[in-house]
Scaffold this motif. Structure first.
Motif, PDB file in Angstrom:
ATOM      1  N   ALA A  65       0.837  -1.214   0.123  1.00  0.00           N
ATOM      2  CA  ALA A  65      -0.078   0.101  -0.065  1.00  0.00           C
ATOM      3  C   ALA A  65       0.830   1.051   0.050  1.00  0.00           C
ATOM      4  N   ALA A  66       2.164   1.182   0.497  1.00  0.00           N
ATOM      5  CA  ALA A  66       3.064   2.306   0.898  1.00  0.00           C
ATOM      6  C   ALA A  66       3.434   2.814  -0.684  1.00  0.00           C
ATOM      7  N   ASP A  67       3.363   1.863  -1.819  1.00  0.00           N
ATOM      8  CA  ASP A  67       3.829   2.071  -3.166  1.00  0.00           C
ATOM      9  C   ASP A  67       2.547   2.822  -4.055  1.00  0.00           C
ATOM     10  N   ALA A  68       1.625   3.415  -3.293  1.00  0.00           N
ATOM     11  CA  ALA A  68       0.364   3.940  -3.884  1.00  0.00           C
ATOM     12  C   ALA A  68       0.932   4.949  -4.801  1.00  0.00           C
ATOM     13  N   GLY A  69       0.292   5.064  -6.107  1.00  0.00           N
ATOM     14  CA  GLY A  69       0.500   6.005  -6.976  1.00  0.00           C
ATOM     15  C   GLY A  69       1.818   5.686  -7.980  1.00  0.00           C
ATOM     16  N   ASP A 120       6.234  -4.584 -18.886  1.00  0.00           N
ATOM     17  CA  ASP A 120       6.194  -5.238 -17.468  1.00  0.00           C
ATOM     18  C   ASP A 120       6.124  -4.324 -16.128  1.00  0.00           C
ATOM     19  N   THR A 121       5.570  -3.184 -16.765  1.00  0.00           N
ATOM     20  CA  THR A 121       5.074  -2.406 -15.308  1.00  0.00           C
ATOM     21  C   THR A 121       3.543  -2.278 -15.196  1.00  0.00           C
ATOM     22  N   VAL A 122       3.499  -1.839 -14.086  1.00  0.00           N
ATOM     23  CA  VAL A 122       2.093  -1.517 -13.752  1.00  0.00           C
ATOM     24  C   VAL A 122       1.900  -0.227 -12.937  1.00  0.00           C
ATOM     25  N   THR A 123       0.957   0.789 -13.286  1.00  0.00           N
ATOM     26  CA  THR A 123       0.641   2.028 -12.581  1.00  0.00           C
ATOM     27  C   THR A 123      -0.487   1.858 -11.735  1.00  0.00           C
ATOM     28  N   VAL A 124      -0.348   1.991 -10.244  1.00  0.00           N
ATOM     29  CA  VAL A 124      -1.240   1.835  -9.359  1.00  0.00           C
ATOM     30  C   VAL A 124      -2.041   2.952  -8.950  1.00  0.00           C
ATOM     31  N   PRO A 125      -3.108   3.168  -8.401  1.00  0.00           N
ATOM     32  CA  PRO A 125      -4.003   4.107  -8.108  1.00  0.00           C
ATOM     33  C   PRO A 125      -3.106   4.927  -6.848  1.00  0.00           C
ATOM     34  N   ALA A 126      -3.545   6.360  -6.882  1.00  0.00           N
ATOM     35  CA  ALA A 126      -2.852   7.325  -6.001  1.00  0.00           C
ATOM     36  C   ALA A 126      -3.055   6.795  -4.521  1.00  0.00           C
ATOM     37  N   SER A 127      -4.206   5.829  -4.208  1.00  0.00           N
ATOM     38  CA  SER A 127      -4.695   5.736  -2.678  1.00  0.00           C
ATOM     39  C   SER A 127      -4.867   4.251  -2.822  1.00  0.00           C
ATOM     40  N   LEU A 128      -4.143   3.624  -1.844  1.00  0.00           N
ATOM     41  CA  LEU A 128      -4.372   2.102  -1.622  1.00  0.00           C
ATOM     42  C   LEU A 128      -4.628   1.994  -0.212  1.00  0.00           C
ATOM     43  N   ARG A 129      -5.568   0.631   0.016  1.00  0.00           N
ATOM     44  CA  ARG A 129      -5.585   0.646   1.603  1.00  0.00           C
ATOM     45  C   ARG A 129      -4.832  -0.842   1.818  1.00  0.00           C
ATOM     46  N   ALA A 130      -4.002  -0.733   3.171  1.00  0.00           N
ATOM     47  CA  ALA A 130      -3.637  -2.100   3.362  1.00  0.00           C
ATOM     48  C   ALA A 130      -4.531  -2.863   3.667  1.00  0.00           C
ATOM     49  N   GLY A 131      -4.643  -4.259   3.298  1.00  0.00           N
ATOM     50  CA  GLY A 131      -5.753  -5.287   3.547  1.00  0.00           C
ATOM     51  C   GLY A 131      -6.634  -5.330   2.659  1.00  0.00           C
ATOM     52  N   GLY A 132      -6.399  -4.711   1.461  1.00  0.00           N
ATOM     53  CA  GLY A 132      -7.731  -4.693   0.545  1.00  0.00           C
ATOM     54  C   GLY A 132      -7.669  -5.828  -0.515  1.00  0.00           C
ATOM     55  N   ASN A 133      -8.656  -6.267  -0.591  1.00  0.00           N
ATOM     56  CA  ASN A 133      -9.137  -7.479  -1.707  1.00  0.00           C
ATOM     57  C   ASN A 133      -8.504  -8.836  -1.481  1.00  0.00           C
TER      58      ASN A 133
END
Ligand code: AMP
Ligand code: MG
Length: 404
Positions: A65-69, A120-133
């Motif tokens: 989750a710390a890698d958000a954005g 081979d890269t992926v850009t993730v959303p700016a806000s992520l919640r630890a424990g999600g999904n």
């Protein structure tokens, strides 16, 4: 005709006596495939957590989750049954499929719909919640949790959870072995043409179905004549194997009614007549070695109603069911239910829904010989003895056989 020597016992008291004298059967361990419908004999306790590993709930990417954005390098894949076996470095992601193990280091699954993939890269959303999904270890069951209670009947979900926790066998109560016999010189096998004064043995089939529905393992003895010695021989022989004997016919006070004296000679008759309509001659006896015997009246409706009131709960007690009785519901009468002065009456009704209510209509003539009063009936309405009865419009309790 002679007068019956047996006292007329209150219907509830008779039902209590029957239950009191019916003993819970032993335990056997059986494989899952054979345990559908059986009753669990012991509480089932979780020996380990479920799920046993953190498992993805979606298809997507395992990340921190710390890698958000950030744009993260995809370093591997964790599919169901094929885990990504190293720890996930910071600044990277692993492709993950539903049911895949969440790699060590990852604390969040981003759904595939929410990322931008490029090479081979992926850009993730700016806000992520630890424990999600993802499902954490023990989300469904923790070690030591009670999974199922003794007395539960094993249906689809129960067998599913037993299998999910790795049980290939379950401890269940033995099914009661019941010897079923019809008595009466007038009876012929169904399918044979009855002679004058003869009728097909219909109770056998009705009771066989009722017994099986109640969980019994039935040994059909067929038709016994109205003669003391042949009747005795069949019964004594059957009792070598059976936990319970169920007979129909031969319990009223006519001179050909031989079941009561037979049970009297083999054990103790606790109930010989009941304040119940239909079913006054219902007879219950205990025999050696915790065996029980039910002498049901011959009239087809009487035999099935006494089965419902006395035999079914006893068979369920023997199997260890937590729930012995049919459910009851409040229903509104659409007819005037006339009482019987000295006996509790179980009247057969069909139910229909009117708004949020269940409305009970009589099935017509309630004669104890008229099986048509029971065929298709949804419920039995209990009318207390006395001169009161219930007027149309009254809300009463009904024993539910099925719902419309
Ligand atoms: P019983 O209880 O033997 O006096 O029988 C009462 C009535 O039920 C009589 O009319 C019998 O012919 C009828 N009956 C008894 N046994 C059966 C049976 N197995 N199937 C259908 N009717 C029966
Ligand atoms: Mg008879």
């Amino acid at each position: 005709m002679r007068a019956s020597a047996y006292p007329l016992i209150d219907a509830d008291e008779a039902a209590a006596l029957v239950l009191q004298h019916s003993s819970v059967l032993g335990v056997e361990r059986i494989e899952l495939a054979r345990s559908v419908g059986r009753v669990l004999a012991e509480d089932l306790i979780a020996e380990s957590p479920l799920p046993a590993f953190p498992s993805s709930a979606v298809d997507g990417y395992a990340v921190r989750a710390a890698d958000a954005g950030k744009t993260l390098r995809v370093v591997g894949e964790s599919a169901a049954g094929r885990p990504f076996d190293s720890s996930l470095p910071a600044g990277t992601a692993a492709r993950i499929l539903t049911g895949g193990v969440v790699p060590d280091g990852a604390d969040c699954i981003v759904m595939v719909e929410d990322v931008h993939v490029s090479g081979d890269t992926v850009t993730v959303p700016a806000s992520l919640r630890a424990g999600g999904n993802f499902h954490r270890i023990g989300d469904d069951l923790r070690e030591g949790d009670r999974i199922l209670s003794a007395g539960a009947q094993l249906g689809a979900a129960e067998l599913g959870i037993a299998a999910a926790t790795g049980r290939a066998e379950l401890p269940v109560r033995r099914r009661p072995r019941v010897a079923l016999m019809s008595t009466g010189d007038e009876l012929v096998e169904v399918g044979r043409t009855p002679g004058r004064g003869q009728i097909p043995d219909s109770n056998r089939w009705a009771l066989l179905a009722a017994l099986r529905e109640a969980g019994a393992d039935v040994d059909v003895l067929g038709i016994a004549p109205d003669e003391a010695e042949p009747l005795r021989r069949v019964v004594v022989d059957a009792l070598k194997e059976a936990d319970a004997l169920v007979t129909s016919g031969g319990v009223s006070v006519g001179t050909h009614d031989l079941v009561k004296p037979l049970l009297e000679s083999l054990g103790t008759v606790h109930v010989g007549r009941v304040k119940l309509k239909p079913g006054k001659p219902f007879t219950f006896a205990t025999l050696a070695d915790h065996r029980v015997a039910f002498g049901l009246p011959g009239f087809p409706v009487s035999s099935l109603v006494t089965f419902e009131v006395f035999v079914r709960p006893a068979l369920r007690k023997m199997q260890g069911f937590a729930q012995l009785h049919r459910p009851t519901l409040a229903v509104r009468l659409a007819y005037d239910a006339k009482p019987t002065a000295d006996r509790t009456e179980y009247q057969r009704v069909v139910l229909r829904r009117e708004g949020r209510e269940l409305v009970a209509e009589t099935t017509g003539s309630q004669s104890s010989s008229r099986l048509m009063s029971l065929a298709g009936a949804h419920a039995l309405v209990r009318i207390p003895a006395g001169d009161q009865g219930f007027k149309a419009g009254t809300v009463v309790e009904a024993l539910i056989l099925s719902l419309p």
